[in-house]
Every structure is written in C-alpha cells, then in structure tokens.
Design a protein around this motif. Structure first.
Motif, short mmCIF file in Angstrom:
data_model
loop_
_atom_site.label_atom_id
_atom_site.label_comp_id
_atom_site.label_asym_id
_atom_site.label_seq_id
_atom_site.Cartn_x
_atom_site.Cartn_y
_atom_site.Cartn_z
N ASN A 63 -95.61 -18.48 25.58
CA ASN A 63 -94.24 -18.07 25.29
C ASN A 63 -93.26 -19.12 25.83
O ASN A 63 -93.21 -19.35 27.04
CB ASN A 63 -93.96 -16.71 25.92
CG ASN A 63 -92.64 -16.12 25.48
OD1 ASN A 63 -91.76 -16.82 24.98
ND2 ASN A 63 -92.48 -14.82 25.68
N LEU A 65 -90.17 -19.01 26.36
CA LEU A 65 -89.16 -18.47 27.27
C LEU A 65 -89.58 -18.68 28.72
O LEU A 65 -88.73 -18.73 29.62
CB LEU A 65 -88.94 -16.98 27.00
CG LEU A 65 -88.32 -16.62 25.64
CD1 LEU A 65 -88.24 -15.10 25.49
CD2 LEU A 65 -86.94 -17.25 25.49
N GLU A 69 -87.16 -22.40 27.02
CA GLU A 69 -86.87 -22.79 25.65
C GLU A 69 -86.91 -21.57 24.72
O GLU A 69 -87.61 -20.59 24.99
CB GLU A 69 -87.88 -23.83 25.15
CG GLU A 69 -87.79 -25.17 25.84
CD GLU A 69 -88.73 -26.20 25.24
OE1 GLU A 69 -89.28 -25.94 24.15
OE2 GLU A 69 -88.91 -27.27 25.85
N GLU A 70 -86.15 -21.67 23.63
CA GLU A 70 -86.21 -20.66 22.58
C GLU A 70 -87.39 -20.99 21.66
O GLU A 70 -87.79 -22.15 21.53
CB GLU A 70 -84.91 -20.66 21.77
CG GLU A 70 -83.69 -20.22 22.55
CD GLU A 70 -83.74 -18.74 22.92
OE1 GLU A 70 -84.35 -17.96 22.16
OE2 GLU A 70 -83.16 -18.38 23.96
N PRO A 71 -87.97 -19.99 21.01
CA PRO A 71 -89.11 -20.25 20.12
C PRO A 71 -88.71 -21.03 18.87
O PRO A 71 -87.71 -20.71 18.22
CB PRO A 71 -89.60 -18.84 19.75
CG PRO A 71 -88.41 -17.96 19.95
CD PRO A 71 -87.64 -18.55 21.10
N LYS A 72 -89.49 -22.06 18.56
CA LYS A 72 -89.28 -22.83 17.33
C LYS A 72 -90.08 -22.20 16.20
O LYS A 72 -91.00 -21.42 16.43
CB LYS A 72 -89.71 -24.28 17.55
CG LYS A 72 -88.89 -24.99 18.62
CD LYS A 72 -89.34 -26.43 18.80
CE LYS A 72 -88.48 -27.12 19.86
NZ LYS A 72 -88.90 -28.54 20.07
N GLN A 120 -93.99 -27.27 22.03
CA GLN A 120 -94.34 -26.10 21.25
C GLN A 120 -95.19 -26.45 20.03
O GLN A 120 -96.03 -25.66 19.59
CB GLN A 120 -93.08 -25.36 20.80
CG GLN A 120 -92.31 -24.73 21.95
CD GLN A 120 -91.18 -23.85 21.45
OE1 GLN A 120 -91.35 -23.06 20.51
NE2 GLN A 120 -90.02 -23.95 22.08
#
Length: 234
Positions: A63, A65, A69-72, A120
């Motif tokens: 994850n 977070l 970082e926000e999810p790509k 990611q």
C-alpha cells in the motif's frame, strides 16, 4: 533445538490464509522449524517473543499510503491487513535484533518499515530500458543476472560476484534508509538486495530463493541457512 521461524502468509479474497509450500520447505531444508503466521495477526508482541527468526514472504503490492504516496493507476491488488501485520512484525523483530529475511514483497516491506519508499510500477516510474522483471518462465528457473557487492553478507552466500535469479515483480525498492544498504543490483539498476549495518542478520532480496532452492541453487540454500544459523544464537 531447531529455531522457530515465523513465516508471514497471504490472504485471499475470501479472507483465507494461504502460503506457497516452497517457503516452509526451504526453512526445513536449512534446519529450521517453520511456523506459518496468519495474515492479519494482532498479537504481534507475543508472537515476536515466541519465534527465533522472521521470514517476510512475497505476495501482492504494498500500500503506497505506508510510504506517503497516493495510489497510481498501475498499482495492483493490496492487502491492508497483511501490510499492518508485517510492518509491525518487521519493526518488532528488528527492535529485538531478531534475524529477518525478506523476499520480494518482504524485501519492499522491510525497506518501508524502516522509512524507505518503493516504486509503485517500475515501467512507468523509471526511465530508460528495463529488464523483464516479471518473468514468463516457471518461477523455479532464473532469468536474469544480479551483481553482488564485494564484502557484503550476500557475497559470503553467493557462488560468484554475478548470480542468476528469478524475477516476479513490478514494484521495486526506491529510497533506502539507514541502517540498510544496497548489496546487489540488476544490470538495469533495480535494487535486488539489502542488508542492515546495525543488526546481526537483517537481509532482503527481490527475487524468490525459496523457488530456486527446489533446484538446489547454492546461493538460495545459503540464504536460508544464514537465517537459520543466525536464529540459533538467540
């Protein structure tokens, strides 16, 4: 007595725990006693006090977070319960100077647990040509080379300065925090192994030695023997 090695497991869409048998087989071959830890386990301190070593296994994506970082859009399936458990286990084990070996996802979790980050999706996060890191061959077979740093603990286990590994990932370690240091890379620069300069035995690899050990791969077997031998001295 054989040291007890706690092995983290995965969780499926029905909430059931599962783990590839190769991990337990590799620990048994190396002289340890494998104990599978159910994903989502909460009694971290008690479990941590009853095992002699920790094996962080492969699996789904981490994850983002957890590392700010926000999810790509390229992010794959995540398992928040597993993330929470493994982060806590890794921190507890290292706090006790317990031997830890991270594999693939476990390599990434170990880095994040100490404050590092991961890519990611390497094929969009990185520029330039990259190797095929999610191989099409059977997982028991190596498909690319890795350069091992001279003087590292991995160099003591490896058959040579350049070894062959299997590869089953699309995420990779990015920023590496202290006390971890990079001890192996692929020819495209992807970080393939880390070790701690502070702990007795804390190592991680991006490939899957538990699968290669099915073919009696010397380096892979030595990695597990290293974990087991370090766990015996607690």
């Amino acid at each position: 007595m054989k040291p007890i090695i706690g092995i983290t497991s995965d969780i499926d869409e029905n909430g059931e725990t599962f783990l590839k048998a190769d991990y337990s087989r590799a620990v048994l071959r190396a002289g340890g006693l494998p104990v599978v830890l159910p994903a989502g386990l909460e009694d971290i301190e008690e479990i941590c006090g009853r095992i002699d070593g920790l094996l962080l296994t492969g699996g789904e994506d981490v994850n983002p977070l957890l590392f700010g970082e926000e999810p790509k859009k390229e992010l794959g399936k995540i398992a928040p319960e597993r993330d929470t458990m493994e982060m806590a286990l890794a921190k507890c084990a290292m706090g006790k100077d317990m031997p830890v070996l991270g594999i693939c996802r476990g390599h990434q979790i170990l880095n994040v647990a100490l404050g590092g980050t991961i890519y990611q999706h390497i094929y969009t996060d990185l520029e330039g040509p990259l190797l095929q890191h999610k191989q099409q061959a059977d997982r028991n077979y190596p498909t690319h080379t890795v350069q091992v740093s001279e003087g590292s603990r991995l160099s003591e286990f490896a058959s040579s300065a350049e070894i062959l590994v299997n590869s089953l990932h699309h995420q990779a370690v990015n920023l590496v925090p202290e006390p971890l240091k990079v001890i192996a890379t692929a020819k495209d620069g992807i970080i393939e192994a880390l070790e701690s300069t502070k702990h007795r035995f804390v190592m991680s690899v991006q490939w899957h030695p538990e699968a290669l050990s099915n073919r009696a791969d010397e380096t892979s077997l030595n990695l597990f023997k290293g974990l087991i031998n370090a766990s015996k001295t607690l």
